[in-house]
Every structure is written in C-alpha cells, then in structure tokens.
Design an enzyme around this catalytic site. Structure first.
Site, PDB file in Angstrom:
ATOM      1  N   ASP A 107       0.846  -1.191   0.000  1.00 52.71           N
ATOM      2  CA  ASP A 107       0.000   0.000   0.000  1.00 52.71           C
ATOM      3  C   ASP A 107       0.882   1.242   0.000  1.00 52.71           C
ATOM      4  OD1 ASP A 107      -2.588   1.185   0.038  1.00 52.71           O
ATOM      5  OD2 ASP A 107      -2.275   1.734   2.115  1.00 52.71           O
ATOM      6  N   HIS A 114      -3.251  14.238   0.930  1.00 52.62           N
ATOM      7  CA  HIS A 114      -3.451  13.383   2.107  1.00 52.62           C
ATOM      8  C   HIS A 114      -2.219  13.404   3.011  1.00 52.62           C
ATOM      9  CE1 HIS A 114      -4.682   9.996   4.583  1.00 52.62           C
ATOM     10  NE2 HIS A 114      -3.570   9.354   4.272  1.00 52.62           N
ATOM     11  N   GLU A 180      -9.877   4.198   4.181  1.00 58.72           N
ATOM     12  CA  GLU A 180      -9.002   4.875   3.235  1.00 58.72           C
ATOM     13  C   GLU A 180      -9.510   4.540   1.841  1.00 58.72           C
ATOM     14  OE1 GLU A 180      -4.878   4.018   3.988  1.00 58.72           O
ATOM     15  OE2 GLU A 180      -4.814   5.437   5.666  1.00 58.72           O
ATOM     16  N   GLU A 182      -9.143   4.268  -1.912  1.00 58.19           N
ATOM     17  CA  GLU A 182      -7.968   4.088  -2.753  1.00 58.19           C
ATOM     18  C   GLU A 182      -8.328   3.397  -4.061  1.00 58.19           C
ATOM     19  OE1 GLU A 182      -4.736   2.215  -0.694  1.00 58.19           O
ATOM     20  OE2 GLU A 182      -5.287   3.046   1.272  1.00 58.19           O
ATOM     21  N   ASP A 212      -8.816   0.485   2.376  1.00 57.12           N
ATOM     22  CA  ASP A 212      -7.804  -0.042   3.299  1.00 57.12           C
ATOM     23  C   ASP A 212      -8.166   0.427   4.712  1.00 57.12           C
ATOM     24  OD1 ASP A 212      -5.475  -1.572   3.709  1.00 57.12           O
ATOM     25  OD2 ASP A 212      -4.277   0.242   3.924  1.00 57.12           O
ATOM     26  N   ARG A 216      -6.913   3.856  13.638  1.00 58.66           N
ATOM     27  CA  ARG A 216      -5.962   4.955  13.827  1.00 58.66           C
ATOM     28  C   ARG A 216      -5.309   4.948  15.200  1.00 58.66           C
ATOM     29  NH1 ARG A 216      -4.809   6.444   8.713  1.00 58.66           N
ATOM     30  NH2 ARG A 216      -6.694   6.945   7.530  1.00 58.66           N
ATOM     31  N   GLN A 219      -2.740   2.121  15.218  1.00 59.81           N
ATOM     32  CA  GLN A 219      -1.664   2.523  14.317  1.00 59.81           C
ATOM     33  C   GLN A 219      -0.766   3.585  14.953  1.00 59.81           C
ATOM     34  OE1 GLN A 219      -3.110   4.087  10.616  1.00 59.81           O
ATOM     35  NE2 GLN A 219      -1.105   4.707   9.897  1.00 59.81           N
ATOM     36  N   LYS A 232      -3.464  -1.889  10.434  1.00 51.98           N
ATOM     37  CA  LYS A 232      -3.814  -1.984   9.018  1.00 51.98           C
ATOM     38  C   LYS A 232      -4.115  -3.401   8.561  1.00 51.98           C
ATOM     39  CE  LYS A 232      -2.932   2.250   7.300  1.00 51.98           C
ATOM     40  NZ  LYS A 232      -3.831   3.008   6.413  1.00 51.98           N
ATOM     41  N   THR A 236      -8.621  -5.434   4.317  1.00 54.22           N
ATOM     42  CA  THR A 236      -8.570  -4.541   3.164  1.00 54.22           C
ATOM     43  C   THR A 236      -9.624  -5.037   2.187  1.00 54.22           C
ATOM     44  OG1 THR A 236      -6.199  -4.114   3.418  1.00 54.22           O
ATOM     45  CG2 THR A 236      -7.163  -3.680   1.259  1.00 54.22           C
ATOM     46  N   GLU A 337      -9.011  12.767   8.146  1.00 58.37           N
ATOM     47  CA  GLU A 337      -8.862  14.069   7.474  1.00 58.37           C
ATOM     48  C   GLU A 337     -10.177  14.830   7.463  1.00 58.37           C
ATOM     49  OE1 GLU A 337      -6.501  14.316   3.606  1.00 58.37           O
ATOM     50  OE2 GLU A 337      -7.036  12.194   3.769  1.00 58.37           O
TER      51      GLU A 337
END
Length: 388
Positions: A107, A114, A180, A182, A212, A216, A219, A232, A236, A337
């Site tokens: 990834d 971002h 996420e 993607e 994904d 948080r 992580q 993570k 996915t 975000e």
C-alpha cells in the site's frame, strides 16, 4: 444466439467489460464479464479451461496478447449478437467472489494532499511532508491474507492503543476506526526484477477500488519506528469487478508537476496517471468525492519503485495507491482528514460521526471517462462494521 440490449448510459458498456468471479446457486465459481446488468459466463461463451477457474490468476498470467485476444472475442460476440443464451446471467442472480488470489499486497502513500494533511495533524510544528516524500513513492508492506471482497463484514479490530491523556497503553477494540478510499492495481505477468514505468501495461492486468480500513489509535501507538502493522492488517476490501487496463486508455492523464524531477528509473514517457472520480458514502450519505487525478505518483511509478531493488512480482500481486484526497475538504478520502482528527464531526442526517461506529456501512464507488463521452464504471466496494 442472443443480442443483449443495454442502456446507452450504462457504465458497463462495450468499452468497459470488467472481469469478475461469479457463481449461481448450485454452480461452481468461474470467470464472468459484466455487460450492462448481465454477466457473460466465459466458461460457456468461450469454453476455455482458464475461465472455469475460481480466480482470474490463470487468465491474467497469460499476458497482454491473450488479454487483447479475449477482449476482442467478447466485443465481437456482444456487438454481433452471437452470445450463447445459456452464457447470459442477470447480475442480480450471481454471487461475487474475490476476483483473484492475492499473492502479495503493498500500500502506497501517493497523495500529496493526504500526506500533507496528516503531516499537519501529527506534526503541527514541522514541515507537513517528510524529506523523502517527493523523491520516491512511500509505501508499507501489507497483509495479503486479509484482503476481502466487497460486501464482507468488517470486524472491529482489537489491539494496544494509548491516547495522549493515558499514562500507559491498554488493550481493547479500536476507538478510532477509519477508512481509506484508494485505487488498487493487480499484476498479471510476473517479473524477476525491475519493471520500468513504460512496461507497466505489459505486466498490470487491471484496477479495482480499495478500502484499506485503518485503526488509527492502534496505528498511532505502534507505527514508530517500523510503520503500520496491526492497525492496518485486519482487513482490506476490494471491489469485485477488475476493470482491465485496456479499458482505461481514455482515462489517462498527467500527474501534477513533479518537482524535483524524479530519478531516471521513475520517469514515464507517457504517464499512467488516471482520471478516476470516486464517491464515499457513509450510511447512505455521500460525504466525499476524492479525485484520483490529483495523485502525485502514478501507478506505473509505484510499481517501478516497488521492483527497482530486484523484488520479484507474482501473478496476483496487489498494490494500492494509498488514500486519495484532493485540495478541498469534501475531497478527503479518510475520515481522520474529513473530521480533522475528530475535532470536526460529520453530519449524517440526524446523527454525527467522527470515526466509525458498529453498524456503520461505507460504500466507495468509482468511474472514469471512456470513449465518446461514455463512463467506465468500477462498481463499488462496501463494508459494514460489526462489533469486536
């Protein structure tokens, strides 16, 4: 033989023809191509053994000449009205499966918007981008075994987490579960060494939408110094239809200006940046529209960097773009975000959210320009959060 009529504005028209793995009650999974609201069973329509397989890997490994040959045969069959009736199945009648066996998963972190936003969130007193970011496509090595097809429930992960106001870490379910948005790319033809950007289309078969999922809080506690792991690796999600690279020629565009100029091994003679529009829906409400065209690094540059050290590529290798975000708030592809670290909740009708709660469903859809004003649809990738 049957002629199939589809709406003129279908995102699954003759210029698309994405591949997937389908089954119907009482039948084994096999390869199908979507056309409008129908699936063409290639094991019946073309009869080749590779299309009776429960994954696309055997077909993808045959290479570009075979991809072109099959696409041409399917196109001629559909436009000529010679599709065998027994090969046509309504898409509403099929179950979709993981489209390919995932050999490996990497990834990337290819959106400047971002990366800059997260830099401002995590390092407010420093430069948003780290010194290496504009010199190479940054990535982490993910977990292939937990890639799942759209529609699979996502169990809230547990792990160590430590909030800034806590004296020591605790173990438990993630309290800051995120997405996420993607795009992902799957390798068809393997390689024992570097794949230059201009050889991208010789090796990469097609593209999927990726979510994904990210814990948080887990992580944040674990990622220094070696990067993401448990935050993570739990899930996915990918969309079930693989849009072939052959369908995306009209979506090709250029990356933003890359300054400084990339080192020679990352330079493209014709960029594989892609004009793909995504939408992110949270419990049925669109909350973001990330533009893939804003990505700083192209997928061809990602693959070139991934293999330049001599790393082998295998059929079924998946690499994803990292979160797609644009310059505007409503173009941010991750909820960390969008809510600015949880400080700016998002309104979902009568409710508000900062991070995902149990029962929440996220759907990410995508489309790209095709020939003569048509749109190429990727379908969507969806997942619902269930409790730990």
């Amino acid at each position: 033989m049957t002629h199939i009529d589809i709406p003129a504005d279908s995102e699954f028209g003759i210029d698309n023809l994405p591949y997937g793995i389908v089954s119907t009650p009482g039948t084994d999974a096999r390869v199908g191509v979507r056309y409008g609201d129908n699936v063409i069973d290639l094991s019946v329509a073309l009869g080749d053994a590779e299309f009776s397989s429960p994954s696309l890997n055997a077909f993808m490994a045959r290479g570009r000449n075979r991809w072109v040959e099959v696409r041409s045969s399917v196109t001629d069959m559909l436009t000529g009205g010679t599709t065998p009736a027994e090969a046509i199945v309504p898409v509403s009648d099929v179950t979709m499966h993981l489209p390919f066996e995932v050999a490996d998963y990497v990834d990337f972190y290819a959106s400047e918007h971002h990366a800059s936003n997260l830099g401002r969130l995590f390092r407010p007193d420093a430069e948003p981008l780290l010194p290496n970011w504009k010199h190479l496509p940054v990535a982490y090595h993910g977990r292939a075994g937990t890639v799942v097809v759209s529609g699979t429930d996502i169990k809230r992960p547990s792990g160590q987490r430590k909030a800034p106001d806590e004296a020591s870490p605790t173990f438990g379910p993630s309290r800051r579960l995120d997405i996420e948005a993607e795009m992902g790319f799957v390798v068809g033809v393997p390689s024992d060494g570097p794949i230059s950007p201009d050889r991208f289309s010789e090796h990469v078969f097609g593209a999927v939408i990726v979510n994904d999922w990210s814990a948080r809080d887990i992580q944040a506690w674990e990622y220094v110094p070696l990067g993401p792991n448990l935050g993570k690796s739990f899930a996915t999600s990918i969309s079930p239809w693989v849009v072939p690279l052959l369908a995306l020629e009209h979506a090709r565009t250029s990356t933003p200006v890359q300054d400084p100029e990339p080192l020679e091994y990352l330079r493209e003679s014709h960029s594989w940046a892609l004009d793909i529009d995504l939408t992110v829906s949270w419990n049925g409400q669109v909350v973001s529209r990330p533009p893939y065209s804003a990505m700083y690094w192209s997928p061809a540059q990602m693959l070139a960097h991934e293999t330049v050290n001599g790393a082998r590529s295998r059929t079924g290798d998946l690499f994803a773009s990292g979160t797609i975000s644009g310059p505007e708030k409503n173009q941010r592809g991750a909820f960390i975000e969008l809510t600015w670290g949880g400080k700016e909740p998002v309104s979902l009708g009568a409710e508000t959210r900062t991070f995902l709660e149990d029962g929440d469903e996220v759907v990410i859809a995508a489309s790209a320009p095709g020939e003569n004003g048509a749109r190429i649809g990727f379908g969507d990738v969806r997942g619902r959060i269930v409790s730990a």
